[in-house]
Design an enzyme around this catalytic site. Structure first.
Site, mmCIF file in Angstrom:
data_model
loop_
_atom_site.group_PDB
_atom_site.id
_atom_site.type_symbol
_atom_site.label_atom_id
_atom_site.label_comp_id
_atom_site.label_asym_id
_atom_site.label_seq_id
_atom_site.Cartn_x
_atom_site.Cartn_y
_atom_site.Cartn_z
ATOM 1 N N TYR A 150 36.427 46.626 40.599
ATOM 2 C CA TYR A 150 36.471 45.190 40.313
ATOM 3 C C TYR A 150 35.031 44.710 40.226
ATOM 4 O O TYR A 150 34.350 44.555 41.233
ATOM 5 C CB TYR A 150 37.251 44.473 41.417
ATOM 6 C CG TYR A 150 37.415 42.980 41.251
ATOM 7 C CD1 TYR A 150 37.085 42.310 40.079
ATOM 8 C CD2 TYR A 150 37.921 42.222 42.308
ATOM 9 C CE1 TYR A 150 37.250 40.944 39.956
ATOM 10 C CE2 TYR A 150 38.096 40.848 42.194
ATOM 11 C CZ TYR A 150 37.758 40.212 41.021
ATOM 12 O OH TYR A 150 37.916 38.859 40.901
ATOM 13 N N LYS B 157 38.366 46.225 36.389
ATOM 14 C CA LYS B 157 38.588 44.812 36.081
ATOM 15 C C LYS B 157 37.210 44.201 35.895
ATOM 16 O O LYS B 157 36.412 44.129 36.828
ATOM 17 C CB LYS B 157 39.331 44.090 37.211
ATOM 18 C CG LYS B 157 39.464 42.586 36.966
ATOM 19 C CD LYS B 157 40.068 41.841 38.144
ATOM 20 C CE LYS B 157 40.110 40.328 37.875
ATOM 21 N NZ LYS B 157 40.659 39.562 39.023
#
Length: 307
Positions: A141, A170
């Site tokens: 992330y 992400k």
């Protein structure tokens, strides 16, 4: 383990579900279950919890584990489950990622540590140590706006080559050149998810696997339909939904996420719009902008609006 099946499965609109609180500040478990069921019924392809939208830094480790286990139990295999397990603390990240594997999550989303500002070699060592400790797939992330450090493409490439279970990222990164280079360097089968609402559609166009959009908390059906339209080859519909959702995307980030999202859900009668300090509700002016946008998009009507 090649993780090929996981790479085929973990695609679509993943809702980063907020953590609802009661007026006294406790986790509202009943409402949390209702939110997850609503997401699945509305067409979300996956569920994430204890990511940025879930206020993980305001939760204790025990609370994070409880939210993760309750989500897993509620989902019951209906869609895939990718909880956020990262922290600014390495040992906590290890503990939470191992717990995600223990309860049978489909993948764990591990944030680039915030506040610490590690260099690239330290980032590599942190993620490699976490990945080597489990067999569960790991999704990096990368959110430089919150963590104050960007994982460079070269570091991501090293991790994707050295850790077979690091299968995607992400990218809450507004640098579209950067996200293009992620797929060029990490491979076109590396799962790229947008964490920037206005890049959800563009990232699909370069081969993205989907998106993890806070807006799905408020309008799950249309956010999921955007992915479905693209996947079905209906580019015009996907483009239309992209632009239709823009006003909502804009207003939900007028203040720190998930503050406007919780305000919107409160107006919709879904939750008590409560945050834990140091976060707080947005100004009255922003709240009115949220209300107007919800009315304009027919998410709310004057009759159904709460508060």
């Amino acid at each position: 383990m090649a993780y090929e099946e996981e790479k085929k499965k973990l695609r679509g609109s993943i809702c980063p579900v907020i953590t609802p609180f009661t007026e006294s500040g406790d986790i509202d478990e009943k409402t949390f279950v209702e939110l997850i069921n609503w997401q699945i019924e509305s067409g979300s392809h996956g569920i994430s919890v204890t990511g940025t939208s879930g206020e993980p830094s305001s939760l204790t480790i025990a609370e994070r584990k409880r939210v993760m286990s309750l989500a897993k139990e509620t989902i019951d295999g209906r869609v895939f489950f990718t909880p956020g397990t990262g922290s600014t603390n390495h040992d906590e990240t290890m503990e939470l990622t191992k717990y995600a594997e223990e309860i049978g999550a489909d993948a764990a989303m591990v944030i680039v540590p915030y506040y610490n500002k590690p260099n690239q070699e330290a980032l590599y060592q942190h993620f490699k140590t976490v990945a080597d400790s489990v067999e569960i797939p790991i999704i990096i992330y990368n959110i430089p706006g919150r963590s104050a450090v960007n994982m460079e493409v070269s570091t991501m490439k090293r991790l994707s080559e050295d850790c077979p279970n690091i299968i995607g990222v992400k990218e809450s990164n507004k640098d579209f050149e950067h996200v293009n280079r992620v797929l060029l360097n990490c491979g076109r089968d590396f799962l790229l998810y947008s964490g920037i609402e206005l890049l959800c559609y563009p990232m699909l166009a370069i081969g993205g696997a989907g998106f993890i959009s806070a807006t799905a908390n408020v309008e799950p059906k249309k956010v999921a339909e955007l992915y479905n339209a693209w996947n079905d080859g209906d580019i015009k519909k996907a483009q239309d939904l992209h632009f239709e959702l823009m006003p909502l995307n804009d207003v939900l980030f007028k203040d720190t996420n998930p503050s406007p999202v919780k305000v919107a859900l409160g107006m919709m009668g879904k939750i008590t719009p409560k945050l834990r300090l140091p976060l707080g509700l947005p100004s009255a002016e922003i709240q009115e902008e949220v209300r107007k946008t919800l009315l304009d998009l027919s998410i709310l009507s004057e009759e159904t609006a709460v508060g």
